[in-house]
Write an enzyme that holds these catalytic residues in place. Structure first.
Site, PDB file in Angstrom:
ATOM      1  N   ALA A   8      -2.373  18.410 -12.450  1.00  0.00           N
ATOM      2  CA  ALA A   8      -3.825  18.525 -12.674  1.00  0.00           C
ATOM      3  C   ALA A   8      -4.221  18.740 -14.126  1.00  0.00           C
ATOM      4  O   ALA A   8      -5.346  18.428 -14.514  1.00  0.00           O
ATOM      5  CB  ALA A   8      -4.380  19.676 -11.828  1.00  0.00           C
ATOM      6  N   ALA A  64      -4.884  12.712 -14.491  1.00  0.00           N
ATOM      7  CA  ALA A  64      -5.143  13.463 -13.259  1.00  0.00           C
ATOM      8  C   ALA A  64      -6.525  14.123 -13.285  1.00  0.00           C
ATOM      9  O   ALA A  64      -7.199  14.203 -12.257  1.00  0.00           O
ATOM     10  CB  ALA A  64      -4.060  14.515 -13.038  1.00  0.00           C
ATOM     11  N   ARG A  82       1.811  23.404 -13.238  1.00  0.00           N
ATOM     12  CA  ARG A  82       3.123  24.057 -13.318  1.00  0.00           C
ATOM     13  C   ARG A  82       2.983  25.569 -13.224  1.00  0.00           C
ATOM     14  O   ARG A  82       3.830  26.240 -12.682  1.00  0.00           O
ATOM     15  CB  ARG A  82       3.805  23.693 -14.630  1.00  0.00           C
ATOM     16  CG  ARG A  82       4.425  22.347 -14.572  1.00  0.00           C
ATOM     17  CD  ARG A  82       5.464  22.228 -15.619  1.00  0.00           C
ATOM     18  NE  ARG A  82       5.029  21.317 -16.662  1.00  0.00           N
ATOM     19  CZ  ARG A  82       5.864  20.749 -17.505  1.00  0.00           C
ATOM     20  NH1 ARG A  82       7.145  21.043 -17.459  1.00  0.00           N
ATOM     21  NH2 ARG A  82       5.417  19.917 -18.404  1.00  0.00           N
ATOM     22  N   LEU A 117       7.883  19.770 -11.012  1.00  0.00           N
ATOM     23  CA  LEU A 117       8.658  18.608 -10.565  1.00  0.00           C
ATOM     24  C   LEU A 117      10.155  18.898 -10.535  1.00  0.00           C
ATOM     25  O   LEU A 117      10.910  18.242  -9.820  1.00  0.00           O
ATOM     26  CB  LEU A 117       8.403  17.413 -11.509  1.00  0.00           C
ATOM     27  CG  LEU A 117       6.981  16.838 -11.515  1.00  0.00           C
ATOM     28  CD1 LEU A 117       6.865  15.744 -12.576  1.00  0.00           C
ATOM     29  CD2 LEU A 117       6.620  16.285 -10.144  1.00  0.00           C
ATOM     30  N   ALA A 137       1.675  13.333 -11.796  1.00  0.00           N
ATOM     31  CA  ALA A 137       2.472  14.083 -12.791  1.00  0.00           C
ATOM     32  C   ALA A 137       3.768  13.356 -13.149  1.00  0.00           C
ATOM     33  O   ALA A 137       4.461  12.827 -12.284  1.00  0.00           O
ATOM     34  CB  ALA A 137       2.818  15.465 -12.249  1.00  0.00           C
ATOM     35  N   TYR A 191      11.097   6.760 -22.078  1.00  0.00           N
ATOM     36  CA  TYR A 191       9.907   6.913 -21.219  1.00  0.00           C
ATOM     37  C   TYR A 191       9.773   5.754 -20.223  1.00  0.00           C
ATOM     38  O   TYR A 191       9.673   5.998 -19.005  1.00  0.00           O
ATOM     39  CB  TYR A 191       8.635   7.105 -22.067  1.00  0.00           C
ATOM     40  CG  TYR A 191       7.379   7.027 -21.232  1.00  0.00           C
ATOM     41  CD1 TYR A 191       7.042   8.051 -20.345  1.00  0.00           C
ATOM     42  CD2 TYR A 191       6.551   5.912 -21.288  1.00  0.00           C
ATOM     43  CE1 TYR A 191       5.900   7.960 -19.542  1.00  0.00           C
ATOM     44  CE2 TYR A 191       5.415   5.816 -20.503  1.00  0.00           C
ATOM     45  CZ  TYR A 191       5.099   6.839 -19.627  1.00  0.00           C
ATOM     46  OH  TYR A 191       3.975   6.747 -18.840  1.00  0.00           O
ATOM     47  N   LYS A 235       9.910   5.863 -16.034  1.00  0.00           N
ATOM     48  CA  LYS A 235       8.897   5.344 -15.104  1.00  0.00           C
ATOM     49  C   LYS A 235       9.510   4.293 -14.176  1.00  0.00           C
ATOM     50  O   LYS A 235       9.191   4.237 -12.981  1.00  0.00           O
ATOM     51  CB  LYS A 235       7.719   4.731 -15.883  1.00  0.00           C
ATOM     52  CG  LYS A 235       6.939   5.703 -16.739  1.00  0.00           C
ATOM     53  CD  LYS A 235       6.410   6.896 -15.954  1.00  0.00           C
ATOM     54  CE  LYS A 235       5.270   6.570 -15.021  1.00  0.00           C
ATOM     55  NZ  LYS A 235       4.844   7.802 -14.276  1.00  0.00           N
ATOM     56  N   SER A 252      -1.419   8.863 -24.885  1.00  0.00           N
ATOM     57  CA  SER A 252      -1.929   7.528 -25.203  1.00  0.00           C
ATOM     58  C   SER A 252      -3.131   7.570 -26.144  1.00  0.00           C
ATOM     59  O   SER A 252      -3.288   6.729 -27.024  1.00  0.00           O
ATOM     60  CB  SER A 252      -2.292   6.801 -23.909  1.00  0.00           C
ATOM     61  OG  SER A 252      -3.010   7.647 -23.040  1.00  0.00           O
ATOM     62  N   PHE A 298      -1.483  -4.004 -27.275  1.00  0.00           N
ATOM     63  CA  PHE A 298      -1.407  -3.170 -26.066  1.00  0.00           C
ATOM     64  C   PHE A 298      -2.324  -3.776 -25.000  1.00  0.00           C
ATOM     65  O   PHE A 298      -3.241  -4.513 -25.317  1.00  0.00           O
ATOM     66  CB  PHE A 298      -1.896  -1.747 -26.368  1.00  0.00           C
ATOM     67  CG  PHE A 298      -1.037  -1.028 -27.365  1.00  0.00           C
ATOM     68  CD1 PHE A 298       0.082  -0.330 -26.962  1.00  0.00           C
ATOM     69  CD2 PHE A 298      -1.344  -1.071 -28.717  1.00  0.00           C
ATOM     70  CE1 PHE A 298       0.887   0.319 -27.882  1.00  0.00           C
ATOM     71  CE2 PHE A 298      -0.551  -0.427 -29.650  1.00  0.00           C
ATOM     72  CZ  PHE A 298       0.573   0.276 -29.227  1.00  0.00           C
TER      73      PHE A 298
HETATM   74  P1  NDP Z   1      -0.363  13.883 -19.576  1.00  0.00           P
HETATM   75  O1  NDP Z   1       0.762  14.303 -20.457  1.00  0.00           O
HETATM   76  O2  NDP Z   1      -1.738  14.176 -19.990  1.00  0.00           O
HETATM   77  O3  NDP Z   1      -0.143  14.475 -18.119  1.00  0.00           O
HETATM   78  C1  NDP Z   1       1.126  14.598 -17.576  1.00  0.00           C
HETATM   79  C2  NDP Z   1       1.040  15.600 -16.446  1.00  0.00           C
HETATM   80  O4  NDP Z   1       2.317  15.709 -15.825  1.00  0.00           O
HETATM   81  C3  NDP Z   1       0.649  17.011 -16.928  1.00  0.00           C
HETATM   82  O5  NDP Z   1      -0.179  17.604 -15.972  1.00  0.00           O
HETATM   83  C4  NDP Z   1       1.985  17.712 -16.982  1.00  0.00           C
HETATM   84  O6  NDP Z   1       1.913  19.115 -16.802  1.00  0.00           O
HETATM   85  C5  NDP Z   1       2.641  17.087 -15.762  1.00  0.00           C
HETATM   86  N1  NDP Z   1       4.082  17.320 -15.819  1.00  0.00           N
HETATM   87  C6  NDP Z   1       4.967  16.907 -16.745  1.00  0.00           C
HETATM   88  N2  NDP Z   1       6.189  17.379 -16.457  1.00  0.00           N
HETATM   89  C7  NDP Z   1       6.056  18.125 -15.332  1.00  0.00           C
HETATM   90  C8  NDP Z   1       6.951  18.886 -14.529  1.00  0.00           C
HETATM   91  N3  NDP Z   1       8.244  18.999 -14.815  1.00  0.00           N
HETATM   92  N4  NDP Z   1       6.446  19.518 -13.433  1.00  0.00           N
HETATM   93  C9  NDP Z   1       5.140  19.434 -13.116  1.00  0.00           C
HETATM   94  N5  NDP Z   1       4.246  18.736 -13.829  1.00  0.00           N
HETATM   95  C10 NDP Z   1       4.712  18.092 -14.915  1.00  0.00           C
HETATM   96  O7  NDP Z   1      -0.147  12.311 -19.353  1.00  0.00           O
HETATM   97  P2  NDP Z   1      -1.139  11.240 -18.705  1.00  0.00           P
HETATM   98  O8  NDP Z   1      -2.233  11.895 -17.993  1.00  0.00           O
HETATM   99  O9  NDP Z   1      -1.433  10.235 -19.734  1.00  0.00           O
HETATM  100  O10 NDP Z   1      -0.151  10.563 -17.654  1.00  0.00           O
HETATM  101  C11 NDP Z   1      -0.300  10.800 -16.266  1.00  0.00           C
HETATM  102  C12 NDP Z   1       0.519   9.801 -15.503  1.00  0.00           C
HETATM  103  O11 NDP Z   1       0.100   8.490 -15.840  1.00  0.00           O
HETATM  104  C13 NDP Z   1       2.021   9.869 -15.797  1.00  0.00           C
HETATM  105  O12 NDP Z   1       2.711   9.569 -14.615  1.00  0.00           O
HETATM  106  C14 NDP Z   1       2.195   8.739 -16.811  1.00  0.00           C
HETATM  107  O13 NDP Z   1       3.507   8.260 -16.829  1.00  0.00           O
HETATM  108  C15 NDP Z   1       1.214   7.720 -16.239  1.00  0.00           C
HETATM  109  N6  NDP Z   1       0.769   6.694 -17.173  1.00  0.00           N
HETATM  110  C16 NDP Z   1       0.076   7.067 -18.289  1.00  0.00           C
HETATM  111  C17 NDP Z   1      -0.353   6.090 -19.168  1.00  0.00           C
HETATM  112  C18 NDP Z   1      -1.117   6.434 -20.404  1.00  0.00           C
HETATM  113  O14 NDP Z   1      -1.300   5.543 -21.263  1.00  0.00           O
HETATM  114  N7  NDP Z   1      -1.628   7.662 -20.548  1.00  0.00           N
HETATM  115  C19 NDP Z   1      -0.058   4.667 -18.933  1.00  0.00           C
HETATM  116  C20 NDP Z   1       0.616   4.405 -17.697  1.00  0.00           C
HETATM  117  C21 NDP Z   1       1.020   5.400 -16.860  1.00  0.00           C
HETATM  118  P3  NDP Z   1       1.810  20.113 -18.078  1.00  0.00           P
HETATM  119  O15 NDP Z   1       0.394  20.005 -18.553  1.00  0.00           O
HETATM  120  O16 NDP Z   1       2.166  21.425 -17.516  1.00  0.00           O
HETATM  121  O17 NDP Z   1       2.790  19.591 -19.086  1.00  0.00           O
END
Ligand code: NDP
Length: 348
Positions: free
Chosen positions: A9, A14, A33, A62, A82, A154, A158, A197, A217
């Site tokens: 979240a 998210a 977390r 996770l 996440a 990365y 994925k 990003s 991109f």
């Molecule tokens: P963010 O870094 O903003 O969000 C990542 C989220 O994952 C955070 O809430 C983070 O929690 C959580 N997270 C990471 N590691 C863990 C863990 N071990 N346990 C629990 N939670 C965890 O990235 P985005 O919002 O940009 O990305 C969100 C999703 O979208 C991901 O799956 C990413 O791969 C995918 N994605 C993103 C793109 C982009 O350009 N942004 C493009 C394509 C896909 P915490 O805040 O505690 O670190």
């Protein structure tokens, strides 16, 4: 109205997924977390208060089994967003791959045990087109998979996480699985902890790059990515499918031109000169983020979102709006500085 669990979240994507679900009347539980640092999710309370929906936060990591059964209990759908997405590659790729793959399996296993109807997994175009030669003119589609032998940590995380999800789905036919595969996600931020990003736009607007490398991109607006997740959850025929959500190739130079036209008159110094390859190579010796881009100089990112358009009824707003709204949001949050105003806030 469904009862939905959203993972991660605190993240950029998210936050918008949660906002879109609440606005559409769904009841949301979401994982963080740790609940110990409320500043990291205070923006979600504001969104819930503004929209008047039901949102509760629970703890789950996770990398740990604890909390997942309770998180998915009583949920109709799970949106597993996440995944670690750090701004710079880790020293060991396992730091990304393990939580991405094991975390996805934890979420799917708990969902299957709890009788969840459908899990939407946030994958990426990084699981579709990474590690492959981009100079082929062919557009990548949902039929394509990244080349694991050539992918950076990365995209590898994925790709492996999505493959694990599909293997799990094949073994658990009662659980519906859908993946959403976004391109480079841009758009307004809810809070100061900017997504990785969006840092690209911040670096341009902050004049952290002396010139603009020839990088392409396939961007997409975070609000449209959020809607894609909801549609992937709601559309009955989506089960068992991958959906690419991304626009046409946009060169970094086009992004810089839009930012310059919009924010240059307000005192933001946007670099416009093209960066020759040798300069990018030299910068890349000291900057791991830049080094990652070296393989892609001059090659466009071509992916097709036709399937999401035709099967989910999904659409995208114009990329100019997305880029402009990203810049405006970074300015409002104090994450970039103008010539008149030197201060910049620190990211997490
Ligand atoms: P963010 O870094 O903003 O969000 C990542 C989220 O994952 C955070 O809430 C983070 O929690 C959580 N997270 C990471 N590691 C863990 C863990 N071990 N346990 C629990 N939670 C965890 O990235 P985005 O919002 O940009 O990305 C969100 C999703 O979208 C991901 O799956 C990413 O791969 C995918 N994605 C993103 C793109 C982009 O350009 N942004 C493009 C394509 C896909 P915490 O805040 O505690 O670190």
């Amino acid at each position: 109205m469904s009862k939905v669990l959203v993972t991660g979240a605190t993240g950029f994507v998210a936050g918008h997924v949660i906002e879109d679900l609440l606005r559409s009347g769904h009841e949301v539980r979401a994982t963080v977390r740790s609940l110990r640092d409320p500043a990291r999710f205070a923006h979600l309370d504001r969104i819930r208060d503004a929209l008047g929906g039901r949102l509760e936060l629970v703890e789950a990591d996770l990398s740990d089994d604890a909390g997942w059964d309770a998180a998915v209990a009583g949920r109709d759908h799970v949106l597993h967003v996440a995944s670690p997405f750090p701004p710079t590659p880790p020293r060991h790729e396992a730091e990304l791959i393990r939580p991405a793959v094991d975390g996805t399996l934890r979420v799917l296993e708990a969902s299957a045990r709890a009788g969840v109807r459908r899990v939407v997994v946030t994958s990426s175009v990084a699981a579709v087109a990474a590690g492959r030669s981009r100079d082929e003119s062919r557009q990548r589609t949902e039929e394509d998979w990244s080349d694991l032998d050539r992918a950076a940590p990365y995209p590898k995380s994925k790709t492996l996480a999505e493959r694990a999800a599909w293997r799990f789905a094949a073994e658990h036919p009662d659980l519906e699985v859908v993946t959403v595969n976004p391109g480079l996600v841009l758009g307004p931020l809810h809070h100061v902890a900017a997504g990785t990003s969006v840092a690209l736009v911040r670096r341009i607007l902050n004049h952290e790059m002396p010139a603009i490398p020839e990088l392409g991109f396939a961007p997409v607006d975070v609000r449209d990515v959020a809607r894609a997740h909801r549609l992937a959850m709601e559309v009955p025929g989506a089960a068992g499918n991958r959906y690419i959500c991304a626009g046409d190739n946009m060169w970094l130079a086009d992004m810089a031109r839009i930012l310059s036209e919009e924010f240059g008159p307000q005192g933001y110094r946007v670099p416009r000169r093209p960066m020759p390859y040798w300069m990018l190579w030299a910068v890349g010796r000291f900057d791991r983020e830049v080094r990652l881009g070296l393989d892609f100089v001059g090659s466009p990112e071509r992916v097709s979102a036709d399937k999401a358009r035709s099967e989910l009824g999904w659409s995208m707003r114009p990329l100019r709006t997305t880029v402009t709204d990203t810049g405006r949001s970074l300015i409002e949050l104090g994450l970039v500085r103008s010539r008149q105003n030197g201060a910049t806030r620190q990211l997490r």
